[in-house]
Design a protein around this motif. Structure first.
Motif, PDB file in Angstrom:
ATOM      1  N   GLU A   5       0.824  -1.102   0.058  1.00 43.67           N
ATOM      2  CA  GLU A   5      -0.086  -0.026  -0.124  1.00 43.67           C
ATOM      3  C   GLU A   5       0.803   1.271  -0.052  1.00 43.67           C
ATOM      4  O   GLU A   5       0.282   2.202  -0.348  1.00 43.67           O
ATOM      5  N   SER A   6       2.116   1.255   0.394  1.00 42.85           N
ATOM      6  CA  SER A   6       2.994   2.388   0.686  1.00 42.85           C
ATOM      7  C   SER A   6       3.811   2.576  -0.655  1.00 42.85           C
ATOM      8  O   SER A   6       4.432   3.569  -0.625  1.00 42.85           O
ATOM      9  N   TYR A   7       3.883   1.363  -1.158  1.00 44.28           N
ATOM     10  CA  TYR A   7       4.909   1.370  -2.460  1.00 44.28           C
ATOM     11  C   TYR A   7       6.383   1.656  -1.943  1.00 44.28           C
ATOM     12  O   TYR A   7       7.230   2.191  -2.323  1.00 44.28           O
ATOM     13  N   GLU A   8       6.566   1.006  -0.689  1.00 41.78           N
ATOM     14  CA  GLU A   8       7.853   1.139  -0.139  1.00 41.78           C
ATOM     15  C   GLU A   8       8.325  -0.197   0.402  1.00 41.78           C
ATOM     16  O   GLU A   8       7.608  -1.038   1.026  1.00 41.78           O
ATOM     17  N   GLU A   9       9.592  -0.633  -0.082  1.00 43.52           N
ATOM     18  CA  GLU A   9      10.145  -1.938   0.270  1.00 43.52           C
ATOM     19  C   GLU A   9      10.542  -2.042   1.787  1.00 43.52           C
ATOM     20  O   GLU A   9      10.508  -3.102   2.354  1.00 43.52           O
ATOM     21  N   ASN A  10      11.223  -0.968   2.106  1.00 40.45           N
ATOM     22  CA  ASN A  10      12.226  -0.876   3.383  1.00 40.45           C
ATOM     23  C   ASN A  10      10.974  -0.532   4.503  1.00 40.45           C
ATOM     24  O   ASN A  10      11.303   0.501   5.030  1.00 40.45           O
ATOM     25  N   VAL A  11      10.184  -1.316   5.052  1.00 37.09           N
ATOM     26  CA  VAL A  11       9.436  -0.899   6.154  1.00 37.09           C
ATOM     27  C   VAL A  11      10.201  -1.654   7.298  1.00 37.09           C
ATOM     28  O   VAL A  11      10.384  -2.845   7.115  1.00 37.09           O
ATOM     29  N   ILE A  12      10.364  -0.907   8.207  1.00 35.86           N
ATOM     30  CA  ILE A  12      10.978  -1.473   9.539  1.00 35.86           C
ATOM     31  C   ILE A  12       9.764  -2.049  10.418  1.00 35.86           C
ATOM     32  O   ILE A  12       8.848  -1.384  10.961  1.00 35.86           O
ATOM     33  N   SER A  13      10.031  -3.339  10.864  1.00 35.65           N
ATOM     34  CA  SER A  13       8.815  -3.775  12.032  1.00 35.65           C
ATOM     35  C   SER A  13       9.775  -3.446  13.392  1.00 35.65           C
ATOM     36  O   SER A  13      10.897  -3.664  13.608  1.00 35.65           O
ATOM     37  N   HIS A  14       8.883  -2.817  14.233  1.00 33.97           N
ATOM     38  CA  HIS A  14       9.580  -2.441  15.576  1.00 33.97           C
ATOM     39  C   HIS A  14       8.701  -2.881  16.749  1.00 33.97           C
ATOM     40  O   HIS A  14       7.564  -2.754  16.648  1.00 33.97           O
ATOM     41  N   SER A  15       9.344  -2.969  17.907  1.00 30.94           N
ATOM     42  CA  SER A  15       8.679  -3.278  19.241  1.00 30.94           C
ATOM     43  C   SER A  15       9.667  -2.627  20.427  1.00 30.94           C
ATOM     44  O   SER A  15      10.773  -3.183  20.395  1.00 30.94           O
ATOM     45  N   ALA A  16       8.582  -1.544  21.013  1.00 27.88           N
ATOM     46  CA  ALA A  16       9.589  -0.946  21.933  1.00 27.88           C
ATOM     47  C   ALA A  16       9.646  -2.157  23.312  1.00 27.88           C
ATOM     48  O   ALA A  16      10.544  -2.040  24.056  1.00 27.88           O
ATOM     49  N   THR A  17       8.686  -3.210  23.424  1.00 29.34           N
ATOM     50  CA  THR A  17       8.769  -3.997  24.516  1.00 29.34           C
ATOM     51  C   THR A  17       9.802  -5.097  24.151  1.00 29.34           C
ATOM     52  O   THR A  17      10.510  -5.179  24.955  1.00 29.34           O
ATOM     53  N   THR A  18       9.853  -5.694  23.053  1.00 27.32           N
ATOM     54  CA  THR A  18      11.020  -6.691  22.733  1.00 27.32           C
ATOM     55  C   THR A  18      12.229  -6.201  22.238  1.00 27.32           C
ATOM     56  O   THR A  18      13.129  -6.973  21.957  1.00 27.32           O
ATOM     57  N   ARG A  19      12.047  -4.963  21.605  1.00 28.96           N
ATOM     58  CA  ARG A  19      13.521  -4.127  21.080  1.00 28.96           C
ATOM     59  C   ARG A  19      13.552  -4.797  19.622  1.00 28.96           C
ATOM     60  O   ARG A  19      14.563  -4.321  19.215  1.00 28.96           O
ATOM     61  N   ILE A  20      12.839  -5.448  18.979  1.00 34.55           N
ATOM     62  CA  ILE A  20      12.612  -5.768  17.714  1.00 34.55           C
ATOM     63  C   ILE A  20      12.965  -4.232  16.859  1.00 34.55           C
ATOM     64  O   ILE A  20      12.070  -3.580  17.060  1.00 34.55           O
ATOM     65  N   GLY A  21      13.724  -4.436  15.753  1.00 37.73           N
ATOM     66  CA  GLY A  21      13.765  -3.221  14.991  1.00 37.73           C
ATOM     67  C   GLY A  21      14.816  -2.173  15.408  1.00 37.73           C
ATOM     68  O   GLY A  21      14.824  -1.235  14.537  1.00 37.73           O
ATOM     69  N   ARG A  22      15.116  -1.979  16.744  1.00 38.90           N
ATOM     70  CA  ARG A  22      15.673  -1.026  17.154  1.00 38.90           C
ATOM     71  C   ARG A  22      17.113  -0.684  16.612  1.00 38.90           C
ATOM     72  O   ARG A  22      17.447   0.356  15.941  1.00 38.90           O
ATOM     73  N   ALA A  23      17.827  -1.599  16.380  1.00 42.35           N
ATOM     74  CA  ALA A  23      18.963  -1.813  15.771  1.00 42.35           C
ATOM     75  C   ALA A  23      19.028  -1.255  14.310  1.00 42.35           C
ATOM     76  O   ALA A  23      19.736  -0.542  13.757  1.00 42.35           O
ATOM     77  N   GLU A  24      17.978  -1.908  13.646  1.00 43.84           N
ATOM     78  CA  GLU A  24      17.986  -1.344  12.412  1.00 43.84           C
ATOM     79  C   GLU A  24      17.491  -0.040  12.030  1.00 43.84           C
ATOM     80  O   GLU A  24      18.013   0.546  11.176  1.00 43.84           O
ATOM     81  N   LEU A  25      16.485   0.620  12.939  1.00 44.92           N
ATOM     82  CA  LEU A  25      16.159   1.758  12.831  1.00 44.92           C
ATOM     83  C   LEU A  25      17.265   2.822  13.348  1.00 44.92           C
ATOM     84  O   LEU A  25      17.766   3.825  12.503  1.00 44.92           O
ATOM     85  N   ILE A  26      18.223   2.511  14.128  1.00 38.85           N
ATOM     86  CA  ILE A  26      19.201   3.269  14.445  1.00 38.85           C
ATOM     87  C   ILE A  26      20.350   3.172  13.322  1.00 38.85           C
ATOM     88  O   ILE A  26      20.918   4.239  12.871  1.00 38.85           O
ATOM     89  N   ASP A  27      20.550   2.033  12.781  1.00 44.54           N
ATOM     90  CA  ASP A  27      21.269   1.900  11.441  1.00 44.54           C
ATOM     91  C   ASP A  27      20.762   2.891  10.282  1.00 44.54           C
ATOM     92  O   ASP A  27      21.602   3.680   9.493  1.00 44.54           O
ATOM     93  N   ARG A  28      19.513   2.793  10.227  1.00 44.70           N
ATOM     94  CA  ARG A  28      18.916   3.622   8.789  1.00 44.70           C
ATOM     95  C   ARG A  28      18.917   5.184   9.312  1.00 44.70           C
ATOM     96  O   ARG A  28      18.923   5.734   8.316  1.00 44.70           O
ATOM     97  N   LEU A  29      18.639   5.583  10.548  1.00 40.24           N
ATOM     98  CA  LEU A  29      18.964   6.858  10.921  1.00 40.24           C
ATOM     99  C   LEU A  29      20.407   7.383  10.670  1.00 40.24           C
ATOM    100  O   LEU A  29      20.579   8.409  10.175  1.00 40.24           O
ATOM    101  N   PHE A  30      21.114   6.707  11.275  1.00 42.69           N
ATOM    102  CA  PHE A  30      22.756   7.331  11.426  1.00 42.69           C
ATOM    103  C   PHE A  30      23.912   6.613  10.496  1.00 42.69           C
ATOM    104  O   PHE A  30      25.018   6.827  10.440  1.00 42.69           O
ATOM    105  N   GLY A  31      23.343   5.372   9.709  1.00 41.18           N
ATOM    106  CA  GLY A  31      24.360   4.756   8.929  1.00 41.18           C
ATOM    107  C   GLY A  31      24.528   5.289   7.693  1.00 41.18           C
ATOM    108  O   GLY A  31      25.119   4.615   6.706  1.00 41.18           O
ATOM    109  N   GLY A  32      23.698   6.655   7.254  1.00 47.53           N
ATOM    110  CA  GLY A  32      23.811   7.079   6.013  1.00 47.53           C
ATOM    111  C   GLY A  32      23.084   6.565   5.123  1.00 47.53           C
ATOM    112  O   GLY A  32      23.247   7.015   3.825  1.00 47.53           O
ATOM    113  N   ASN A  33      22.105   5.811   5.490  1.00 49.77           N
ATOM    114  CA  ASN A  33      21.134   5.105   4.519  1.00 49.77           C
ATOM    115  C   ASN A  33      19.937   6.089   4.444  1.00 49.77           C
ATOM    116  O   ASN A  33      19.226   6.474   5.306  1.00 49.77           O
TER     117      ASN A  33
END
Length: 191
Positions: free
Chosen positions: A163-191
């Motif tokens: 629906e968004s026409y976006e391949e790179n959707v990050i799944s995240h959970s603040a409870t289990t911390r799923i996706g946290r590392a990927e989000l930080i990498d996408r924010l600050f890793g130059g991507n």
């Protein structure tokens, strides 16, 4: 990127010098009750940096949090909360639109947070169209991934991608911390 400090600086409701002090801004946007506060808190490894309200629609300002004394996390009010008066809803909508469409305000990255169970709503579609038309760099974060089993999670992620026409959707959970590392990498890793 290791986050070593995070502090609330100020809330604004219009033009302010904090917007133009040269520090990069990473803005978090989403419907009310998608967990913006929890996402920011999980990234900075603090439980209460951003206050999580018991009632959606409590945030009515654009809140700036200084991270590592180098950049801001910008928490925009949640949009689309039905229980607010039409006047308050419109005021919040206009505030969000001002921030993301003002040519002088250029966040480095915008994180559009969705509730993975609710999927890609009409509000989210409108928001992503505005982000695209304004030429913003953005990330779609499907939050509350811990609320679904693996099969439903995969189905919802695929639906959001379609629906968004976006391949790179990050799944995240603040409870289990799923996706946290990927989000930080996408924010600050130059991507």
């Amino acid at each position: 990127m290791k986050i070593t400090s995070a502090e609330f600086k100020k809330g604004i409701v219009g033009p302010d010098e904090i917007l133009f002090n040269g520090k990069p801004q990473f803005a978090f946007i989403g419907r009310s009750n998608v967990g913006k506060s929890s996402v920011i808190n999980s990234i900075v490894n603090q439980k209460n940096l951003v206050k999580t309200g018991k009632k959606p629609g409590k945030t009515t300002e654009i809140n700036f949090f200084l991270i590592n004394n180098k950049f801001y996390f910008v928490d925009l009010p949640g949009y689309g909360y039905a229980k607010l008066s039409p006047e308050k809803r419109e005021k919040i909508r206009n505030l969000i639109l001002w921030y993301i469409t003002d040519p002088d305000v250029r966040p480095k990255k915008i994180i559009l947070i969705l509730d993975i169970k609710a999927g890609f709503t009409a509000f989210d579609k409108e928001m992503i169209e505005i982000l695209r038309s304004q030429g913003h760099s953005y990330i779609i974060l499907a939050n509350k991934a811990d609320k679904l089993n693996k099969r439903d999670l995969a189905t919802q992620l695929e639906q959001i991608r379609t629906e968004s026409y976006e391949e790179n959707v990050i799944s995240h959970s603040a409870t289990t911390r799923i996706g946290r590392a990927e989000l930080i990498d996408r924010l600050f890793g130059g991507n």
